[in-house]
Design a protein around this motif. Structure first.
Motif, short mmCIF file in Angstrom:
data_model
loop_
_atom_site.label_atom_id
_atom_site.label_comp_id
_atom_site.label_asym_id
_atom_site.label_seq_id
_atom_site.Cartn_x
_atom_site.Cartn_y
_atom_site.Cartn_z
N LEU A 162 5.19 2.19 -16.93
CA LEU A 162 5.54 2.13 -15.51
C LEU A 162 5.89 0.73 -15.02
CD1 LEU A 162 2.83 4.51 -13.97
CD2 LEU A 162 5.15 5.06 -14.73
N SER A 163 6.00 -0.22 -15.94
CA SER A 163 6.21 -1.61 -15.52
C SER A 163 7.53 -1.81 -14.78
CB SER A 163 6.17 -2.53 -16.74
OG SER A 163 7.17 -2.17 -17.68
N HIS A 164 8.53 -0.98 -15.06
CA HIS A 164 9.82 -1.12 -14.38
C HIS A 164 9.95 -0.15 -13.20
CE1 HIS A 164 11.32 -3.89 -17.39
NE2 HIS A 164 10.96 -3.05 -18.34
N ALA A 165 9.48 1.08 -13.37
CA ALA A 165 9.62 2.07 -12.31
C ALA A 165 8.66 1.80 -11.15
CB ALA A 165 9.38 3.47 -12.87
N HIS A 166 7.43 1.41 -11.48
CA HIS A 166 6.41 1.16 -10.45
C HIS A 166 5.67 -0.14 -10.77
CE1 HIS A 166 7.16 5.18 -8.91
NE2 HIS A 166 6.92 5.69 -10.10
N PRO A 167 6.30 -1.28 -10.57
CA PRO A 167 5.68 -2.56 -10.97
C PRO A 167 4.39 -2.87 -10.23
CG PRO A 167 7.66 -2.94 -9.64
CD PRO A 167 7.64 -1.48 -9.98
N GLU A 168 4.28 -2.46 -8.96
CA GLU A 168 3.05 -2.75 -8.21
C GLU A 168 1.86 -2.01 -8.81
OE1 GLU A 168 6.56 -3.54 -5.82
OE2 GLU A 168 5.86 -1.68 -6.77
N LEU A 169 2.05 -0.73 -9.11
CA LEU A 169 0.98 0.06 -9.73
C LEU A 169 0.63 -0.49 -11.11
CD1 LEU A 169 -0.91 2.50 -9.74
CD2 LEU A 169 0.98 3.85 -10.67
N ALA A 170 1.65 -0.82 -11.88
CA ALA A 170 1.42 -1.35 -13.22
C ALA A 170 0.65 -2.67 -13.16
CB ALA A 170 2.75 -1.55 -13.94
N GLN A 171 0.97 -3.50 -12.19
CA GLN A 171 0.28 -4.78 -12.06
C GLN A 171 -1.20 -4.58 -11.75
OE1 GLN A 171 1.80 -7.24 -8.91
NE2 GLN A 171 0.40 -8.92 -9.33
N GLU A 172 -1.49 -3.66 -10.84
CA GLU A 172 -2.89 -3.42 -10.47
C GLU A 172 -3.67 -2.85 -11.66
OE1 GLU A 172 -4.60 -4.30 -8.03
OE2 GLU A 172 -3.04 -5.02 -6.68
N LEU A 173 -3.09 -1.89 -12.36
CA LEU A 173 -3.79 -1.28 -13.48
C LEU A 173 -3.95 -2.26 -14.64
CD1 LEU A 173 -2.22 2.31 -13.55
CD2 LEU A 173 -4.37 1.55 -12.51
N GLU A 174 -2.96 -3.12 -14.84
CA GLU A 174 -3.07 -4.11 -15.91
C GLU A 174 -4.16 -5.13 -15.59
OE1 GLU A 174 -2.23 -6.35 -19.43
OE2 GLU A 174 -2.02 -4.28 -18.78
N GLN A 194 0.82 -1.20 0.00
CA GLN A 194 0.00 0.00 0.00
C GLN A 194 0.86 1.27 0.00
OE1 GLN A 194 -2.57 -0.65 3.39
NE2 GLN A 194 -4.21 -1.48 2.12
N LYS A 195 1.98 1.23 0.72
CA LYS A 195 2.87 2.38 0.72
C LYS A 195 3.47 2.61 -0.67
CE LYS A 195 4.24 2.14 5.59
NZ LYS A 195 5.36 1.90 6.55
N LYS A 196 3.86 1.54 -1.34
CA LYS A 196 4.41 1.66 -2.69
C LYS A 196 3.36 2.18 -3.66
CE LYS A 196 7.91 -1.98 -2.19
NZ LYS A 196 8.35 -3.33 -2.67
N LEU A 197 2.14 1.68 -3.56
CA LEU A 197 1.07 2.13 -4.44
C LEU A 197 0.75 3.60 -4.19
CD1 LEU A 197 -1.36 -0.94 -4.29
CD2 LEU A 197 -0.02 -0.20 -6.25
N LEU A 198 0.76 4.00 -2.93
CA LEU A 198 0.46 5.38 -2.59
C LEU A 198 1.51 6.34 -3.14
CD1 LEU A 198 -1.63 7.06 -1.08
CD2 LEU A 198 -0.23 6.83 0.98
N ARG A 199 2.79 5.93 -3.07
CA ARG A 199 3.88 6.77 -3.59
C ARG A 199 3.83 6.89 -5.12
NH1 ARG A 199 7.23 4.12 0.33
NH2 ARG A 199 7.98 2.74 -1.32
#
Length: 261
Positions: free
Chosen positions: A192-204, A157-162
């Motif tokens: 964003l798959s490399h810079a923010h993989p968690e966000l990219a995973q959720e959006l994908e 959640q912290k990574k997604l928030l950032r």
């Protein structure tokens, strides 16, 4: 006495090995949810791979012996998804560790703890070692699985928030360039798959669900349920409103982007 020490050490190593093996299974299966898959890829994979891994079947059978049906744990599945554990067999592994492995670890931990308290004629160092080992194993035996999931969920959640503001800005740029929501999400995931993989995973995952699910509002709501973060909930509410009432998606994203910045 040296033999006794060796037995204790082997028991601790064995328990720790089991714990790390289950953690590795969680992480390995989570990595299978890659961010570059298309909806067609997900569909064909689900059609081709119908077999359940042997270890997952074993875990499910052992858990069933405790009176728990692993197929009726929707809330637990959502909790594991919030921690980034998206394997279809994550519930099997989690419940197996919690209901089978944890009680064993708890018994061993209590044994060490009682040995440290009741055994007479041992040195202070050995007594402290037994008490520390017993306390550590007892803690894992009581709440090891829950602690792991809670910690993983908070970190995620912290990574997604950032990463949310950057992802929202990029989504806004894609919409301004004329892309639709589905195409814009795909572009954001690619960038964003490399810079923010968690966000990219959720959006994908949301993009795939928007493609294959008939209820687009529910597909968007799943994103809010998986993240449980206020900015994502605001985004989802705005997207659902846009889908339902036909309001301007571009203006909605501009307002959200300004609020986040």
């Amino acid at each position: 006495m040296n033999t006794e020490y060796l037995i204790y050490a082997l028991m601790v190593v064995g328990i720790f090995t089991i714990y790390m093996a289950l953690v590795h299974i969680f992480r390995r299966d989570a990595r299978k949810m890659r961010v570059q898959r298309t909806a067609a890829d997900a569909f064909y994979e689900s059609q081709e791979d119908k077999s359940t891994p042997a270890f997952a079947s074993f875990c499910g059978a052992m858990v069933a012996m405790t009176g728990v049906d692993v197929n009726k744990q929707k809330e637990l599945t959502l909790t594991l998804s919030q921690a980034g554990i998206n394997s279809p067999y994550a519930v099997h592994y989690f419940l197996f560790f919690k209901r089978i492995v944890q009680p064993i670890i708890l018994v061993v931990g209590l044994y060490f703890f009682i040995q440290g308290i009741t055994t007479a004629g041992i040195s202070g160092a050995k007594k402290a070692s037994l008490l520390m080992t017993g306390g550590f194993l007892t803690l894992i035996g009581i709440m090891g699985a829950q602690l792991y999931v809670t910690n993983a969920r908070q970190k995620r959640q912290k990574k997604l928030l950032r990463s949310f503001p950057e992802g929202l800005d990029l989504l806004l740029v894609c919409i301004e360039s004329g892309l639709g929501l589905d195409a814009a999400l795909g572009r954001v995931c690619s960038e964003l798959s490399h810079a923010h993989p968690e966000l990219a995973q959720e959006l994908e995952r949301s993009r795939i669900e928007l493609t294959v699910m008939s209820d687009r509002a529910q597909a968007l709501q799943n994103l809010a349920d998986r993240t449980q973060i206020l900015p994502f909930k605001s985004l989802v509410a705005s997207l659902i409103q846009t889908e339902k009432f036909g309001t301007s998606l571009l203006e909605t994203l501009r307002v959200l982007s300004e609020d986040q910045r």
